[in-house]
Design an enzyme around this catalytic site. Structure first.
Site, PDB file in Angstrom:
ATOM      1  N   TRP A 325      44.716  44.936  39.044  1.00 55.81           N
ATOM      2  CA  TRP A 325      46.162  44.691  39.177  1.00 55.81           C
ATOM      3  C   TRP A 325      46.646  43.673  38.144  1.00 55.81           C
ATOM      4  O   TRP A 325      47.829  43.533  37.895  1.00 55.81           O
ATOM      5  CB  TRP A 325      46.505  44.221  40.604  1.00 55.81           C
ATOM      6  CG  TRP A 325      46.026  42.823  40.961  1.00 55.81           C
ATOM      7  CD1 TRP A 325      44.762  42.335  40.799  1.00 55.81           C
ATOM      8  CD2 TRP A 325      46.787  41.755  41.525  1.00 55.81           C
ATOM      9  NE1 TRP A 325      44.696  41.021  41.241  1.00 55.81           N
ATOM     10  CE2 TRP A 325      45.923  40.640  41.695  1.00 55.81           C
ATOM     11  CE3 TRP A 325      48.116  41.620  41.925  1.00 55.81           C
ATOM     12  CZ2 TRP A 325      46.348  39.413  42.230  1.00 55.81           C
ATOM     13  CZ3 TRP A 325      48.534  40.396  42.460  1.00 55.81           C
ATOM     14  CH2 TRP A 325      47.657  39.318  42.603  1.00 55.81           C
ATOM     15  N   GLU A 467      41.361  36.197  47.922  1.00 52.97           N
ATOM     16  CA  GLU A 467      40.243  37.044  48.348  1.00 52.97           C
ATOM     17  C   GLU A 467      39.265  36.344  49.297  1.00 52.97           C
ATOM     18  O   GLU A 467      38.373  36.985  49.844  1.00 52.97           O
ATOM     19  CB  GLU A 467      39.483  37.530  47.110  1.00 52.97           C
ATOM     20  CG  GLU A 467      40.329  38.460  46.256  1.00 52.97           C
ATOM     21  CD  GLU A 467      39.685  38.796  44.918  1.00 52.97           C
ATOM     22  OE1 GLU A 467      38.928  37.960  44.389  1.00 52.97           O
ATOM     23  OE2 GLU A 467      39.970  39.885  44.404  1.00 52.97           O
TER      24      GLU A 467
HETATM   25  O1  IFM Z   1      42.152  40.738  39.903  1.00 57.10           O
HETATM   26  C1  IFM Z   1      41.461  39.536  39.952  1.00 57.10           C
HETATM   27  C2  IFM Z   1      41.449  39.033  41.366  1.00 57.10           C
HETATM   28  O2  IFM Z   1      42.752  38.813  41.830  1.00 57.10           O
HETATM   29  C3  IFM Z   1      40.647  37.768  41.459  1.00 57.10           C
HETATM   30  N1  IFM Z   1      39.320  37.984  40.986  1.00 57.10           N
HETATM   31  C4  IFM Z   1      39.276  38.439  39.595  1.00 57.10           C
HETATM   32  C5  IFM Z   1      40.065  39.713  39.430  1.00 57.10           C
HETATM   33  C6  IFM Z   1      40.057  40.145  37.950  1.00 57.10           C
HETATM   34  O3  IFM Z   1      40.704  39.199  37.156  1.00 57.10           O
END
Ligand code: IFM
Length: 728
Positions: A325, A467
């Protein structure tokens, strides 16, 4: 570091990985890490190809690195003079990011005196297949020197090896490495030719997966011996014509190194002409922002009609070379406002991956399009169910990035809507945009839940941008973005019914639009959204977030048992606390600045910022943007610098559990541009035109940049007292 130049003035072995990212060159077709000529796979050399992926055995599917045509080293009296094995007495490495020229100069002490090697290279912005290298050697004594240069096909792989077949050979004075990948049998070819100014016979040697030219000559003291090399790289699923490669390379060689370099610089000039941002009064910010813009251009898919940008750009195989994203939410705006054709290419990539998104949705029992969390060609989701390894047991940990980060689909709709609004290019809707929008709405419709006796729809069991807290209900960001998808679908299809009944009819046959629109209308008004609550007016990040343990980040850090342990998931230190990984509610507020007053936005900023680890490089820019929007540009400034300097700063987050996650940070780069333009300058679309409402930090006197809006180029100047937007 100054102006348009970044430089190192000494050699530090521990910086090799970082400098590979910081000094990256690229043209969107390939990214060449900022490694030195003599480096091999151990030093993470990578000529990373955009859009080429391969899966080796049961390992993670990842992007592919081409054989390296830059491999060069010198010897004297049977000793190799190369870092890192030999300590140099003088060393410098630099990148002129205005002209995208990488240089190094290194002096070694040999028994009779000094040997200095110097090189300059560029990854052509004029011809996407071409790399130029000028390499020279000079001694301050008379003595024999052997120079080896050629192609190293023993490439760096994280989940390889990807080449099951390699042919190394010479044809008409050109060296070639033609390799075939294991999974899809993609043919990757690297060809290399030289314009030698060395008075020596040349011999071709082939060993250890390398094909090299060997020049042995008696060097005279203080005389410089130069070779200029031109490389040509191509790939194809159908097989690359090696004769064609040789012919094209020979044509490039005829043009000569200087002419190829001049054309490359002219191509960058054209990019800077529209892309440069001038920040008056703050050289550091000015430089860091333009450096970020340099990186965005190194990885922009300007040679394709349908292609996107991986989360770590073209800096290697980290994150499997996959698209997240990050592209739509953090990088897209820069391209939309400066090179809308590239923004279109990014959207077209998602349209082309719609089939993959449909399959993914169906595999979870949902309807519509659930886009890949880590998207590769055709929408293959490269994300593993076990994306993190537990550092204590070495066991794979079940993670839910792939199955539960449902917000990825809404990011794509958000970008599509902006693209149409800014360009008026409705044609893209007829090229699959309508289907993308509909399938996205159908997806969100299919994941809604409604409790018995409740009027409201909810979204359960998701992972939001933060996350660390997995499988939560009613994540504020996710629900608001889903609402946006419903709003957009209703708006666009109600309009279509009047403006193009034939197209409406076509879509109606497949999607029963006539009945679907009223359903979406109803849903959108009944979707539960987290609202500011209590005296403090804080928006709860997800149901139950306020019940979690209140602890500060430093205390949480003291609970870590291992420096690389994962903070989230089932047993992570952050899971049962209010500490979050990255901007979540704050990202939502940035995307929907008209939802709440500046006062409420500020209260939420104040609440969430101390509780945010900023463990993702996507976080700082959102805090910065929101601070500008709430009239606090001085609070925004340090977050802006963090974002703009993400790839300049040594260190940074390199591990998630035992998985290497270093690489460049294009989302940060795009985020920094967003802060400068939408935050400090306050650019917005208003009444079908552009407007600015500056929010400049004290140390910045003014900001000036160009943007394209609806096919018209504008010059924007914002100062503390005066601002202007004029057509040019
Ligand atoms: O898309 C991101 C995510 O929001 C957090 N971890 C790394 C990913 C890639 O940059």
């Amino acid at each position: 570091m100054s102006g348009w130049l970044i430089a190192e003035d000494r050699f530090e072995e521990q910086d090799i990985a970082h400098l590979g990212n910081e000094y990256l060159s690229g043209n969107g077709f390939m990214g060449v890490r900022g490694t030195l000529d003599e480096y091999k796979k151990e030093q993470m050399v990578s000529i990373n190809l955009a859009g080429v992926y391969d899966k080796h055995e049961d390992k993670w599917r990842e992007s592919v690195n081409a054989p390296n045509p830059l491999y060069t080293f010198v010897m004297h009296q049977n000793e190799v003079y190369s870092v890192p094995d030999k300590e140099p007495v003088i060393h410098s490495q630099s990148l002129d990011f205005r002209n995208a020229i990488h240089k190094r100069v290194t002096t070694f002490r040999a028994k009779p005196g000094n040997i200095t090697i110097e090189s300059e290279r560029f990854v052509s912005m004029d011809n996407r297949h071409v790399i130029g290298l000028a390499f020279s050697v000079r001694t301050d004594f008379d003595g024999e020197i052997t120079l080896y240069t050629g192609i190293d096909s023993d490439v760096w792989d994280i989940n390889g090896p990807h080449f099951i077949n390699k042919q190394l050979y010479e044809k008409d004075g050109i060296l070639l490495a033609s390799c075939i990948t294991g999974e899809k049998k993609i043919n990757v070819v690297t060809a290399e030719g030289v314009l030698s100014k060395i008075p020596s016979d040349m011999e071709v040697v082939c060993r250890d997966d390398k094909i090299l030219r060997k020049f042995s000559f008696d060097a005279r003291a203080n005389q410089t011996y130069i070779i200029e090399k031109v490389a040509f790289i191509d790939w194809s699923e159908r097989g690359v014509s090696q004769t064609e490669c040789v012919n094209k390379l020979q044509k490039a060689l005829q043009l000569g190194y200087d002419e190829l370099k001049a054309r490359h610089i002219e191509a960058w000039d054209r990019i800077w002409d529209i892309s440069e941002v001038r920040i008056d009064g703050d050289d550091e910010a000015n430089m860091a922002l333009n450096y970020s813009i340099y990186h965005l251009n190194c990885i922009a898919p300007r040679f394709s009609e349908s292609m996107s940008i991986p989360a770590r750009g073209l800096s290697g195989q980290v994150y499997k070379g996959a698209i997240f994203w990050d592209t739509e939410m953090f990088m897209f705006d820069y391209f939309l406002y400066t090179q809308p054709k590239i923004a279109r290419t990014l959207i077209k990539y998602r349209i082309e991956t719609l089939d993959g998104a449909r399959k993914k949705a169906a595999s979870y029992g949902f309807k519509g399009a659930f886009f890949a969390w880590e998207s590769q060609e055709g929408g293959i989701d490269a994300c593993s169910d076990f994306n993190v390894t537990d550092v204590f047991t070495g066991r794979p940990m079940r993670t839910y990035f792939k199955d539960k980060q449902v917000h990825v689909t809404s990011a794509i709709v958000y970008a599509l809507k902006k693209y149409i609004k800014n360009t008026k290019d409705n044609q893209i809707l007829y090229e699959g945009g309508y289907e993308l929008l509909l399938e996205s709405a159908l997806f969100y419709k299919s994941i809604l839940v409604r409790r018995d006796e409740s009027e409201l729809y909810e979204i359960h069991d998701v992972v939001g941008p933060d996350e660390y807290h997995e499988r939560v209900n009613n994540n504020a960001y996710t629900n608001r973005m889903a609402r946006f998808v419903f709003d957009t679908a209703v708006e666009i299809f109600v309009k279509l019914r009047n403006t193009d009944p034939a197209e409406f009819g076509r879509l109606n046959q497949r999607y029963d639009l006539v009945n679907l629109i009223p359903k979406l209308e109803k849903i959108k008004g009944s979707l539960y959204l987290q609202k500011p609550s209590g005296e403090e007016q804080i928006i709860e990040q997800f149901d139950g977030y306020f019940k979690l343990e209140e602890v500060d980040i430093e205390t949480l850090r003291t609970r870590l048992l291992h420096e690389k342990e994962y903070w989230g998931g089932a047993l992570g230190v952050a899971t049962h606390t209010r500490i979050i990984k990255q901007a979540d509610v704050v990202t939502m507020l940035c995307m929907f600045p008209d939802d709440y007053s500046a006062e409420i936005m500020k209260k939420n900023w104040d609440f969430y910022e101390p509780r945010t680890e900023h463990g993702s490089s996507l976080s700082a820019c959102m805090y910065s943007l929101l601070a500008c929007r709430t009239g606090n540009p001085d609070a925004a400034y340090p977050f802006f610098l963090t974002s703009a300097k993400a790839d300049l700063k040594k260190g940074g987050k390199q591990w998630a559990g035992n998985i290497y996650i270093g690489g460049t940070h294009p989302a940060s780069a795009g985020g920094a541009w967003m802060v400068a333009v939408f935050g400090f300058a306050g650019l917005k679309v208003k009444n079908n035109g552009l407007a600015v409402e500056g929010s400049l930090p004290e140390n910045i006197k003014g900001i000036e940049f160009k943007v394209i809006f609806r096919n018209q180029l504008y010059l924007v100047r914002v100062g503390h007292d005066k601002s202007e937007i004029k057509k040019i």
